[in-house]
Design an enzyme around this catalytic site. Structure first.
Site, PDB file in Angstrom:
ATOM      1  CG  ASP A 147      -8.533   3.520  -1.049  1.00 16.32           C
ATOM      2  OD1 ASP A 147      -7.607   3.025  -1.704  1.00 16.32           O
ATOM      3  OD2 ASP A 147      -8.482   3.700   0.182  1.00 16.32           O
ATOM      4  CD1 TRP A 183      -3.862   4.211  -3.429  1.00 13.33           C
ATOM      5  CD2 TRP A 183      -3.198   5.989  -2.261  1.00 13.33           C
ATOM      6  NE1 TRP A 183      -3.755   3.814  -2.134  1.00 13.33           N
ATOM      7  CE2 TRP A 183      -3.344   4.886  -1.390  1.00 13.33           C
ATOM      8  CE3 TRP A 183      -2.790   7.203  -1.729  1.00 13.33           C
ATOM      9  CZ2 TRP A 183      -3.103   4.978  -0.024  1.00 13.33           C
ATOM     10  CZ3 TRP A 183      -2.556   7.292  -0.373  1.00 13.33           C
ATOM     11  CH2 TRP A 183      -2.718   6.195   0.462  1.00 13.33           C
ATOM     12  N   GLY A 184      -1.927   6.353  -8.005  1.00 10.05           N
ATOM     13  CA  GLY A 184      -1.545   7.301  -9.048  1.00 10.05           C
ATOM     14  C   GLY A 184      -0.685   8.439  -8.554  1.00 10.05           C
ATOM     15  CG  ASP A 190      -2.311   0.531   0.881  1.00 14.15           C
ATOM     16  OD1 ASP A 190      -2.406   1.351  -0.057  1.00 14.15           O
ATOM     17  OD2 ASP A 190      -3.284   0.164   1.558  1.00 14.15           O
TER      18      ASP A 190
END
Length: 203
Positions: free
Chosen positions: A195, A156-157, A122
């Site tokens: 998300d 998440w870019g 993550d």
């Protein structure tokens, strides 16, 4: 998501049993993945997460809910499933548990010793951490274990566009979006969006 911070080893075993009983295992559902909160978090209000996050040699500790991680993974394998685990390139995970920052080699060895087949990495709490080098470092650490571990980035870019270091540690020339440099970092699969959640609102 349904277990959240309350997840236990029994929850993971029960999930595997349910996948088997309902026939999902016959339709491509092959990974049973543990997300956050398998580690200790001394600052948590949940006392079963209290304890040292690492031992005297820097090896990451599991919390009281996961007393035998290898035994749990062996159980998943006995059912024909592959096992996944979770961490973050930052010092802490999204839930504030211990991340892999500056312990990538040790953590990769632990995942391999326990028998894991998948790592979700993550992107929380990475303040001051170069995301490209962090992913690259873990990808090399996983390869060095000799175990076939699928490396999944949850990015998440975010991150600048300078590309990922190559195997010699030099950055590739030119600008690249995260979806490109993640692949160059040795990541096998990635999510470069924010998300998702369980909402079914009409747009």
């Amino acid at each position: 998501n349904c277990f959240s911070w309350n997840v236990t080893a029994d929850d993971i075993r029960n999930a595997a049993d349910a996948f088997e009983k309902t026939g999902l295992a016959d339709h491509g559902w092959s990974y049973i993945n543990i997300d956050d909160f398998w580690q200790n978090k001394p600052t948590s209000w949940m006392k079963d997460l209290h304890g040292p996050v690492r031992d005297e040699n820097g090896k990451i500790n599991t919390n009281k809910r996961f007393p035998d991680m290898k035994g749990l993974v062996d159980y998943l394998h006995s059912k024909g499933f592959k096992a996944g685990i979770y961490s973050s390139p930052g010092p802490k995970t999204c839930g504030g548990c211990e991340g892999s920052w500056q312990h990538e080699i040790q953590d990769a060895k632990s995942y391999a010793e326990w028998g894991f087949d998948y790592l979700k990495y993550d992107f929380c709490n990475f303040y001051g951490v170069d995301p490209k080098r962090a992913y690259f470092t873990m990808s090399q650490a996983l390869r060095a274990t000799g175990r076939d571990i699928l490396f999944a980035a949850c990015n998440w870019g975010w991150g600048d566009k300078n590309g990922c270091p190559d195997v010699e540690g030099s950055y590739a020339p030119g600008e690249q979006p995260p979806s490109e440099w993640l692949k160059a970092c040795g990541v096998h699969t990635y999510r470069s969006t924010t998300d998702i959640n369980d909402t079914w609102e009409k747009t």
